[in-house]
Scaffold this motif. Structure first.
Motif, short mmCIF file in Angstrom:
data_model
loop_
_atom_site.label_atom_id
_atom_site.label_comp_id
_atom_site.label_asym_id
_atom_site.label_seq_id
_atom_site.Cartn_x
_atom_site.Cartn_y
_atom_site.Cartn_z
N ARG B 77 0.83 -1.21 0.00
CA ARG B 77 0.00 0.00 0.00
C ARG B 77 0.86 1.25 0.00
N TYR B 172 -3.06 13.28 -17.93
CA TYR B 172 -4.44 12.91 -17.60
C TYR B 172 -4.82 13.46 -16.23
N TRP B 176 -7.34 9.40 -9.76
CA TRP B 176 -7.89 8.44 -8.80
C TRP B 176 -8.52 7.25 -9.52
N GLN B 177 -8.98 7.52 -10.75
CA GLN B 177 -9.57 6.42 -11.52
C GLN B 177 -8.53 5.35 -11.83
N ALA B 180 -7.82 3.44 -8.76
CA ALA B 180 -8.89 2.49 -8.45
C ALA B 180 -8.81 1.26 -9.36
N LEU B 181 -8.54 1.51 -10.65
CA LEU B 181 -8.45 0.39 -11.58
C LEU B 181 -7.25 -0.50 -11.25
N ALA B 184 -8.23 -2.58 -8.41
CA ALA B 184 -9.19 -3.60 -8.82
C ALA B 184 -8.44 -4.80 -9.39
N LEU B 188 -7.85 -8.64 -7.60
CA LEU B 188 -8.31 -9.84 -8.29
C LEU B 188 -7.17 -10.81 -8.59
N TYR B 193 -6.98 -11.66 -2.02
CA TYR B 193 -8.16 -12.25 -1.38
C TYR B 193 -8.25 -13.77 -1.60
N ILE B 194 -7.93 -14.19 -2.82
CA ILE B 194 -8.04 -15.61 -3.12
C ILE B 194 -6.70 -16.10 -3.66
N PHE B 199 -8.14 -20.59 -8.22
CA PHE B 199 -8.61 -19.94 -9.44
C PHE B 199 -9.01 -20.96 -10.50
N LEU B 203 -8.25 -18.05 -15.51
CA LEU B 203 -7.74 -16.88 -14.79
C LEU B 203 -6.29 -17.07 -14.35
#
Lengths: 267, 266
Positions: B77, B172, B176-177, B180-181, B184, B188, B193-194, B199, B203
């Motif tokens: 992070r 650009y 923040w977009q 965020a992407l 995301a 995944l 998380y997994i 999977f 994937l």
């Protein structure tokens, strides 16, 4: 009446503002859809492999997730930007302006700070509702539609209350970023899954203290007519609208105390 | 070198200054940790184990996995993209450029200082509490050392990725977009998380072409001793190649961006 009219005026202005940068508006909507879509995808991967989580199937879990997406989207549309902005308003003493307006302080704070790209949530929500509806073969009755509207209304109020609480607490703690993160992201993450997977302490916490279980878990139990995972009392599954109103009322009281405490910045 | 060590120290102190921030950070970690533990407990169910792409996985192993996810997550992070986009948009970047420091190294030191603060004072109490109630698998010494090396590698990958994306702020506006992407994709494909054991094949194939797997999943697998020595060398090589690739890309973009930069006087 006058307030509603004024609010709509401000809303129209912020929508026009958003549409002025059409590309930006579209990419923003796209971003929110992808961001929440990946959480949905995570659920899909897990339940494709494990089939059930505490007795909830994939589409039941998606239905649960979806209730939260919609409620969050609507509440964030109204409160997100203004409550994030509170930190700056208080640090710079800009909140003075709010106090000299002939209007309710909370209403004035949120005016013109809508966040139209949360429409992305509603689009994603509509898609997921159709998918879940088809797979779960939910028998639609007039009563259920009424309940759905009431429950979403209650859920929106619960999310809104959390936003307002963070905004109000900013009057005390000034730097509210990580509080915001905990209240709106971390707790939000907890209800991506059915609350019944947690231990009694967390279930109680999410029911009676920060009542996020009412956003999706209890209503979903009603709509999916689940007989398992009965927490505390079966009557709770009808509680969302009432809990929403009470919780929002409490948040508003906290806001009022906070506003009274506000003493501008020097200079 | 000395001045960058100072930057690490400053970042550390800056985090210390806001105690409420600190407190809610701890609360956040506590709930995230707990949520993941309960998710796996109920997914694995009564048998406390499940079949996966790489043999049977037990509840104890998944507990370990979640435990290490929290540790690795601390070092992944950062707020580099946000920080850069603010500096670029309001022109503060000009001040960074005239200082006798390397902007990139400065950002890197800042990240290290904050990460170590968060690790020592926010996460460690939560994990220590966890260890009282939970049983996890401890790594062997060589595995632990390899884990540290791979985490360092993933930290550099994450930094370069953020820095490169952050440079896009020269062209650009709504950064923040992109942030965020990016998250995301990370949430995944990184195994945050997994684990990739669970999977579907398609994937797994996609994630092999992306750097995200190297950030969480690979270091954690090494920690848990799920990776043989030969594979480990191979994975370190992959990390190294991503680092080189991203480094070159960020260099090229930095040069183009600086040429484009015009600061309004005042």
């Amino acid at each position: 009446m006058r307030t509603i009219k004024l609010y709509l005026r401000f809303f129209a202005a912020s929508l026009k503002n958003a549409l002025e940068y059409r590309l930006g508006f579209l990419t923003e909507m796209f971003t929110t859809i992808v961001f929440y879509g990946t959480t949905g995808l995570t659920l899909w991967i897990l339940l494709d492999r494990f089939k059930v989580i505490k007795g909830w199937t994939l589409y039941q879990a998606l239905f649960l997730f979806n209730l939260n997406v919609i409620a969050y989207g609507i509440a964030a549309f109204v409160f997100y930007w203004s409550m994030v902005y509170m930190e700056q308003m208080i640090q710079r003493g800009e909140f003075d302006i709010v106090l000299i307006r002939p209007m309710n302080s909370l209403l004035y704070t949120i005016m013109g700070r809508n966040y139209p790209s949360f429409i992305g949530h509603l689009i994603l929500g509509a898609i997921l509702f159709v998918i879940c509806g088809v797979h779960l073969a939910i028998h639609v009755t007039a009563l259920k539609v009424v309940f759905l509207v009431l429950d979403i209304g209650g859920a929106v109020l619960i999310h809104s209350a959390l936003f307002v609480m963070v905004g109000a607490l900013t009057f005390w703690i000034v730097r509210s970023y990580s509080l915001f993160d905990v209240m709106t992201n971390t707790f939000d993450h907890l209800i991506d899954y059915p609350v019944s997977i947690y231990g009694k302490a967390i279930q109680g916490f999410l029911t009676f203290i920060i009542p996020m279980a009412f956003i999706n878990f209890y209503p979903a139990r009603f709509f999916l007519q689940r007989t398992g995972d009965n927490l505390f009392n079966p009557v709770l599954q009808y509680g969302t609208p009432a809990v929403g109103i009470v919780f929002f009322f409490l948040a508003y009281q906290l806001w009022k105390i906070g506003v009274n405490r506000y003493e501008s910045t020097g200079s | 070198m000395k001045k960058y060590l100072k930057f690490i120290q400053i970042a550390f102190k800056d985090r210390l200054a806001y105690r409420v921030e600190y407190f809610f950070g701890v609360v956040g970690f506590f709930f995230l940790f707990l949520a993941q533990l309960f998710v796996w407990r109920s997914l694995l169910g009564q048998s406390q184990q499940a079949a996966s792409n790489s043999g049977v996985v037990t509840l104890k192993e998944m507990t370990t996995y979640v435990f290490v996810v929290m540790i690795v997550g601390i070092f992944m992070r950062n707020n580099i993209i946000e920080n850069m986009s603010i500096r670029i948009r309001n022109g503060l970047i000009a001040m960074d450029l005239i200082k006798p420091i390397n902007f990139k190294t400065y950002l890197f030191s800042d990240m290290i200082g904050k990460s170590f603060f968060n690790f020592l004072f926010q996460l460690l109490p939560v994990l220590a509490l966890g260890l009282i109630f939970l049983r996890i698998n401890y790594p062997t010494v060589p595995n632990f050392l390899l884990f540290c090396v791979t985490v360092a590698g993933s930290m550099v990958i994450m930094f370069l990725l953020s820095f490169t994306l952050g440079l896009l702020a020269f062209w650009y506006q709504s950064m923040w977009q992109l942030n965020a992407l990016l998250w995301a994709f990370i949430s995944l494909f990184s195994g945050m998380y997994i684990p990739l054991w669970f999977f579907p094949k398609m994937l797994v194939d996609i994630s092999n072409f992306l750097p995200f797997r190297l950030m969480y999943f690979v270091p954690i697998s090494v920690f848990m001793g799920k990776v043989g020595l030969v594979d480990c060398v191979y994975l370190l090589l992959q990390q190294f190649l991503w680092i080189v690739g991203l480094f070159i890309l960020s260099r090229l973009m930095w040069r183009t961006a600086i040429k484009k930069l015009v600061i309004q006087g005042g």
